[in-house]
Design a protein around this motif. Structure first.
Motif, PDB file in Angstrom:
ATOM      1  N   GLY A   7      25.314  25.849  68.313  1.00 21.78           N
ATOM      2  CA  GLY A   7      24.900  27.248  68.387  1.00 21.78           C
ATOM      3  C   GLY A   7      24.366  27.618  69.757  1.00 21.78           C
ATOM      4  O   GLY A   7      24.639  28.705  70.267  1.00 21.78           O
ATOM      5  N   THR A   8      23.606  26.709  70.370  1.00 20.33           N
ATOM      6  CA  THR A   8      23.055  26.955  71.706  1.00 20.33           C
ATOM      7  C   THR A   8      24.169  27.038  72.739  1.00 20.33           C
ATOM      8  O   THR A   8      24.188  27.946  73.576  1.00 20.33           O
ATOM      9  CB  THR A   8      22.054  25.850  72.094  1.00 20.33           C
ATOM     10  N   ILE A   9      25.106  26.113  72.684  1.00 19.49           N
ATOM     11  CA  ILE A   9      26.224  26.096  73.637  1.00 19.49           C
ATOM     12  C   ILE A   9      27.043  27.378  73.530  1.00 19.49           C
ATOM     13  O   ILE A   9      27.456  27.946  74.535  1.00 19.49           O
ATOM     14  CB  ILE A   9      27.102  24.853  73.405  1.00 19.49           C
ATOM     15  N   ASN A  10      27.256  27.852  72.310  1.00 15.30           N
ATOM     16  CA  ASN A  10      28.106  29.020  72.078  1.00 15.30           C
ATOM     17  C   ASN A  10      27.359  30.353  72.095  1.00 15.30           C
ATOM     18  O   ASN A  10      27.985  31.409  72.030  1.00 15.30           O
ATOM     19  CB  ASN A  10      28.844  28.864  70.749  1.00 15.30           C
ATOM     20  N   GLU A  13      23.624  34.243  75.158  1.00 16.79           N
ATOM     21  CA  GLU A  13      22.420  34.286  75.994  1.00 16.79           C
ATOM     22  C   GLU A  13      21.950  32.870  76.366  1.00 16.79           C
ATOM     23  O   GLU A  13      21.632  32.600  77.522  1.00 16.79           O
ATOM     24  CB  GLU A  13      21.313  35.028  75.258  1.00 16.79           C
ATOM     25  N   LEU A  14      21.893  31.981  75.395  1.00 21.28           N
ATOM     26  CA  LEU A  14      21.365  30.634  75.638  1.00 21.28           C
ATOM     27  C   LEU A  14      22.369  29.700  76.308  1.00 21.28           C
ATOM     28  O   LEU A  14      21.974  28.817  77.068  1.00 21.28           O
ATOM     29  CB  LEU A  14      20.878  30.009  74.329  1.00 21.28           C
ATOM     30  N   GLY A  15      23.657  29.894  76.035  1.00 23.63           N
ATOM     31  CA  GLY A  15      24.681  29.024  76.623  1.00 23.63           C
ATOM     32  C   GLY A  15      24.630  28.988  78.148  1.00 23.63           C
ATOM     33  O   GLY A  15      24.571  27.907  78.746  1.00 23.63           O
ATOM     34  N   PRO A  16      24.630  30.150  78.802  1.00 25.52           N
ATOM     35  CA  PRO A  16      24.548  30.144  80.263  1.00 25.52           C
ATOM     36  C   PRO A  16      23.218  29.573  80.784  1.00 25.52           C
ATOM     37  O   PRO A  16      23.191  28.916  81.827  1.00 25.52           O
ATOM     38  CB  PRO A  16      24.675  31.628  80.635  1.00 25.52           C
ATOM     39  N   ILE A  17      22.140  29.795  80.053  1.00 23.10           N
ATOM     40  CA  ILE A  17      20.851  29.237  80.469  1.00 23.10           C
ATOM     41  C   ILE A  17      20.894  27.717  80.367  1.00 23.10           C
ATOM     42  O   ILE A  17      20.425  27.003  81.261  1.00 23.10           O
ATOM     43  CB  ILE A  17      19.699  29.821  79.624  1.00 23.10           C
ATOM     44  N   PRO A  58      19.364  29.536  68.715  1.00 21.73           N
ATOM     45  CA  PRO A  58      20.395  30.551  68.928  1.00 21.73           C
ATOM     46  C   PRO A  58      20.253  31.662  67.903  1.00 21.73           C
ATOM     47  O   PRO A  58      19.797  31.430  66.777  1.00 21.73           O
ATOM     48  CB  PRO A  58      21.711  29.792  68.715  1.00 21.73           C
ATOM     49  N   LYS A  59      20.631  32.866  68.284  1.00 21.28           N
ATOM     50  CA  LYS A  59      20.476  34.018  67.391  1.00 21.28           C
ATOM     51  C   LYS A  59      21.177  33.808  66.052  1.00 21.28           C
ATOM     52  O   LYS A  59      20.682  34.230  65.021  1.00 21.28           O
ATOM     53  CB  LYS A  59      21.002  35.273  68.061  1.00 21.28           C
ATOM     54  N   THR A  60      22.317  33.137  66.061  1.00 17.96           N
ATOM     55  CA  THR A  60      23.064  32.934  64.819  1.00 17.96           C
ATOM     56  C   THR A  60      22.304  32.083  63.815  1.00 17.96           C
ATOM     57  O   THR A  60      22.576  32.143  62.621  1.00 17.96           O
ATOM     58  CB  THR A  60      24.422  32.275  65.087  1.00 17.96           C
TER      59      THR A  60
END
Length: 69
Positions: A7-10, A13-17, A58-60
């Motif tokens: 979820g973080t990778i995809n 917002e969090l993926g680029p960070i 992650p938001k999801t």
């Protein structure tokens, strides 16, 4: 845990960070974003973004994590 990593990778917002933290570079876009003030307090570990003793969700998965509390 794998679900949080994916979820973080995809996460848009969090993926680029996550990628920037891995590279050690803060982009101009992140300098203006909601995480800009927290940048120095966030670490990357095993593809997770951690601030203090909390994993940035992650938001999801945010709603899902509240259900499990």
């Amino acid at each position: 845990m794998e679900e949080i990593v994916d979820g973080t990778i995809n996460d848009p917002e969090l993926g680029p960070i996550l990628e920037s933290k891995r590279q050690g570079i803060k982009t101009k876009q992140q300098s203006k974003g909601p995480y800009s003030k927290m940048w120095d307090n966030i670490i990357e570990r095993d593809a997770l973004l951690i601030k203090g003793n909390q994993i940035e969700m992650p938001k999801t998965l945010q709603t899902l994590s509240l259900i499990h509390i």
